[in-house]
Write a protein that holds these residues in place. Structure first.
Motif, PDB file in Angstrom:
ATOM      1  N   ARG A  58     -41.214  61.972  60.958  1.00 26.92           N
ATOM      2  CA  ARG A  58     -40.522  63.119  60.357  1.00 26.92           C
ATOM      3  C   ARG A  58     -40.912  63.287  58.893  1.00 26.92           C
ATOM      4  O   ARG A  58     -41.153  64.398  58.419  1.00 26.92           O
ATOM      5  CB  ARG A  58     -39.008  62.899  60.480  1.00 26.92           C
ATOM      6  CG  ARG A  58     -38.157  63.931  59.760  1.00 26.92           C
ATOM      7  CD  ARG A  58     -36.690  63.569  59.892  1.00 26.92           C
ATOM      8  NE  ARG A  58     -36.369  62.343  59.209  1.00 26.92           N
ATOM      9  CZ  ARG A  58     -35.801  62.290  57.994  1.00 26.92           C
ATOM     10  NH1 ARG A  58     -35.514  63.393  57.359  1.00 26.92           N
ATOM     11  NH2 ARG A  58     -35.520  61.134  57.444  1.00 26.92           N
ATOM     12  N   ARG A  59     -41.011  62.165  58.188  1.00 26.10           N
ATOM     13  CA  ARG A  59     -41.371  62.238  56.765  1.00 26.10           C
ATOM     14  C   ARG A  59     -42.847  62.532  56.565  1.00 26.10           C
ATOM     15  O   ARG A  59     -43.219  63.355  55.730  1.00 26.10           O
ATOM     16  CB  ARG A  59     -41.009  60.926  56.078  1.00 26.10           C
ATOM     17  CG  ARG A  59     -39.511  60.711  55.969  1.00 26.10           C
ATOM     18  CD  ARG A  59     -39.182  59.625  54.976  1.00 26.10           C
ATOM     19  NE  ARG A  59     -37.761  59.325  54.983  1.00 26.10           N
ATOM     20  CZ  ARG A  59     -37.210  58.395  54.208  1.00 26.10           C
ATOM     21  NH1 ARG A  59     -37.951  57.683  53.398  1.00 26.10           N
ATOM     22  NH2 ARG A  59     -35.905  58.175  54.254  1.00 26.10           N
ATOM     23  N   TRP A  60     -43.698  61.846  57.318  1.00 27.66           N
ATOM     24  CA  TRP A  60     -45.140  62.025  57.130  1.00 27.66           C
ATOM     25  C   TRP A  60     -45.595  63.428  57.524  1.00 27.66           C
ATOM     26  O   TRP A  60     -46.482  63.988  56.899  1.00 27.66           O
ATOM     27  CB  TRP A  60     -45.904  60.977  57.934  1.00 27.66           C
ATOM     28  CG  TRP A  60     -45.653  59.580  57.470  1.00 27.66           C
ATOM     29  CD1 TRP A  60     -45.207  59.173  56.236  1.00 27.66           C
ATOM     30  CD2 TRP A  60     -45.817  58.382  58.232  1.00 27.66           C
ATOM     31  NE1 TRP A  60     -45.085  57.808  56.185  1.00 27.66           N
ATOM     32  CE2 TRP A  60     -45.449  57.289  57.391  1.00 27.66           C
ATOM     33  CE3 TRP A  60     -46.230  58.114  59.532  1.00 27.66           C
ATOM     34  CZ2 TRP A  60     -45.497  55.974  57.823  1.00 27.66           C
ATOM     35  CZ3 TRP A  60     -46.270  56.792  59.960  1.00 27.66           C
ATOM     36  CH2 TRP A  60     -45.918  55.738  59.117  1.00 27.66           C
ATOM     37  N   LEU A  61     -44.990  63.969  58.583  1.00 28.51           N
ATOM     38  CA  LEU A  61     -45.397  65.287  59.067  1.00 28.51           C
ATOM     39  C   LEU A  61     -44.606  66.427  58.426  1.00 28.51           C
ATOM     40  O   LEU A  61     -44.941  67.596  58.610  1.00 28.51           O
ATOM     41  CB  LEU A  61     -45.242  65.370  60.599  1.00 28.51           C
ATOM     42  CG  LEU A  61     -46.069  64.374  61.420  1.00 28.51           C
ATOM     43  CD1 LEU A  61     -45.719  64.489  62.894  1.00 28.51           C
ATOM     44  CD2 LEU A  61     -47.561  64.592  61.200  1.00 28.51           C
ATOM     45  N   GLY A  62     -43.542  66.059  57.702  1.00 27.35           N
ATOM     46  CA  GLY A  62     -42.699  67.084  57.110  1.00 27.35           C
ATOM     47  C   GLY A  62     -41.977  67.923  58.151  1.00 27.35           C
ATOM     48  O   GLY A  62     -41.806  69.131  57.982  1.00 27.35           O
ATOM     49  N   ARG A  63     -41.548  67.261  59.238  1.00 30.54           N
ATOM     50  CA  ARG A  63     -40.869  67.963  60.334  1.00 30.54           C
ATOM     51  C   ARG A  63     -39.481  67.350  60.542  1.00 30.54           C
ATOM     52  O   ARG A  63     -39.294  66.509  61.424  1.00 30.54           O
ATOM     53  CB  ARG A  63     -41.688  67.846  61.627  1.00 30.54           C
ATOM     54  CG  ARG A  63     -43.095  68.411  61.551  1.00 30.54           C
ATOM     55  CD  ARG A  63     -43.081  69.926  61.510  1.00 30.54           C
ATOM     56  NE  ARG A  63     -42.525  70.492  62.711  1.00 30.54           N
ATOM     57  CZ  ARG A  63     -43.236  70.763  63.797  1.00 30.54           C
ATOM     58  NH1 ARG A  63     -44.535  70.510  63.836  1.00 30.54           N
ATOM     59  NH2 ARG A  63     -42.653  71.304  64.851  1.00 30.54           N
ATOM     60  N   PRO A  64     -38.488  67.763  59.743  1.00 32.63           N
ATOM     61  CA  PRO A  64     -37.136  67.186  59.892  1.00 32.63           C
ATOM     62  C   PRO A  64     -36.523  67.429  61.264  1.00 32.63           C
ATOM     63  O   PRO A  64     -35.650  66.683  61.704  1.00 32.63           O
ATOM     64  CB  PRO A  64     -36.327  67.889  58.788  1.00 32.63           C
ATOM     65  CG  PRO A  64     -37.109  69.112  58.438  1.00 32.63           C
ATOM     66  CD  PRO A  64     -38.541  68.778  58.692  1.00 32.63           C
ATOM     67  N   GLY A  65     -36.989  68.465  61.979  1.00 32.88           N
ATOM     68  CA  GLY A  65     -36.454  68.766  63.302  1.00 32.88           C
ATOM     69  C   GLY A  65     -36.729  67.697  64.344  1.00 32.88           C
ATOM     70  O   GLY A  65     -36.086  67.682  65.411  1.00 32.88           O
ATOM     71  N   LEU A  66     -37.653  66.784  64.036  1.00 37.16           N
ATOM     72  CA  LEU A  66     -37.954  65.716  64.994  1.00 37.16           C
ATOM     73  C   LEU A  66     -36.748  64.815  65.247  1.00 37.16           C
ATOM     74  O   LEU A  66     -36.647  64.191  66.304  1.00 37.16           O
ATOM     75  CB  LEU A  66     -39.127  64.863  64.487  1.00 37.16           C
ATOM     76  CG  LEU A  66     -40.520  65.501  64.525  1.00 37.16           C
ATOM     77  CD1 LEU A  66     -41.548  64.568  63.900  1.00 37.16           C
ATOM     78  CD2 LEU A  66     -40.924  65.835  65.961  1.00 37.16           C
TER      79      LEU A  66
END
Length: 195
Positions: A58-66
């Protein structure tokens, strides 16, 4: 997107579908019981690692929705771990107390595996929203026990393997990396809070 969770649910059931297809077609090898035990144990650990991978991804990809998928992955970890425990109890121990006592003397890793499963029970039981609201801040403290689950599961695997340890080493490196990331992120958080 509303279809992603149902799709993930179906994907998480694919290992079980493969296992059932193998059992029906008789393609689980010369020792089907051993195949059942190993396969369910491997997928329990796979889902445990996948669950713990959600936060760093989530942090590395910048996808909080994960984060919305983490609960489902964790429950599937418990599901496959419970299948694994059921297979061990049925095919290895025969639900016989005398056999269990004898097996624990020769194979103490069975006890470690059982402890790993046991630590997952309260996590699965409190994964619903009602439990999160009821426990408040204690919920996060309780769910940090997943790292104990990982440590016990890896110890169980390393103790179980007797010859080719390559697969166990790969699991250990991934699990160790996730634990180190967690320690790093926890140490970094107070520093960021002071800025």
């Amino acid at each position: 997107m509303p279809w992603r969770k149902p799709l993930l649910f179906v994907v998480c059931l694919l290992p079980l579908a493969w296992l059932l297809a193998g059992a029906v077609s008789g393609t689980l090898g010369p020792d089907p019981a051993k195949s059942l035990v190993l396969f369910t144990g491997s997928w329990a650990l796979n889902f445990l690692l996948l669950t713990l991978s959600v936060s760093p991804l989530r942090r590395w990809l910048g996808r909080p929705g994960l984060l919305r998928y983490r609960r489902m992955l964790g429950l599937f970890c418990f599901f496959y771990a419970s299948l694994h425990a059921l297979c061990v109890g049925t095919y290895i121990l025969g639900w016989d107390w005398a056999i269990l006592q004898e097996e624990l003397k020769e194979r103490p890793y069975i006890l470690v595996g059982f402890l790993a499963w046991l630590t997952l029970v309260p996590l699965a039981a409190t994964s619903n929203r009602a439990a999160i609201r009821r426990l408040g801040r204690r919920w996060q403290t309780l769910h940090r026990m997943v790292y104990l689950s990982l440590g016990l599961a890896l110890l169980h695997l390393f103790w179980l393997v007797r010859s080719d340890r390559a697969e166990a080493v790969v699991y250990g490196v991934i699990g160790g990396g996730l634990l180190l990331w967690r320690l790093y992120s926890r140490r970094k958080a107070p520093i960021l809070a002071k800025k």
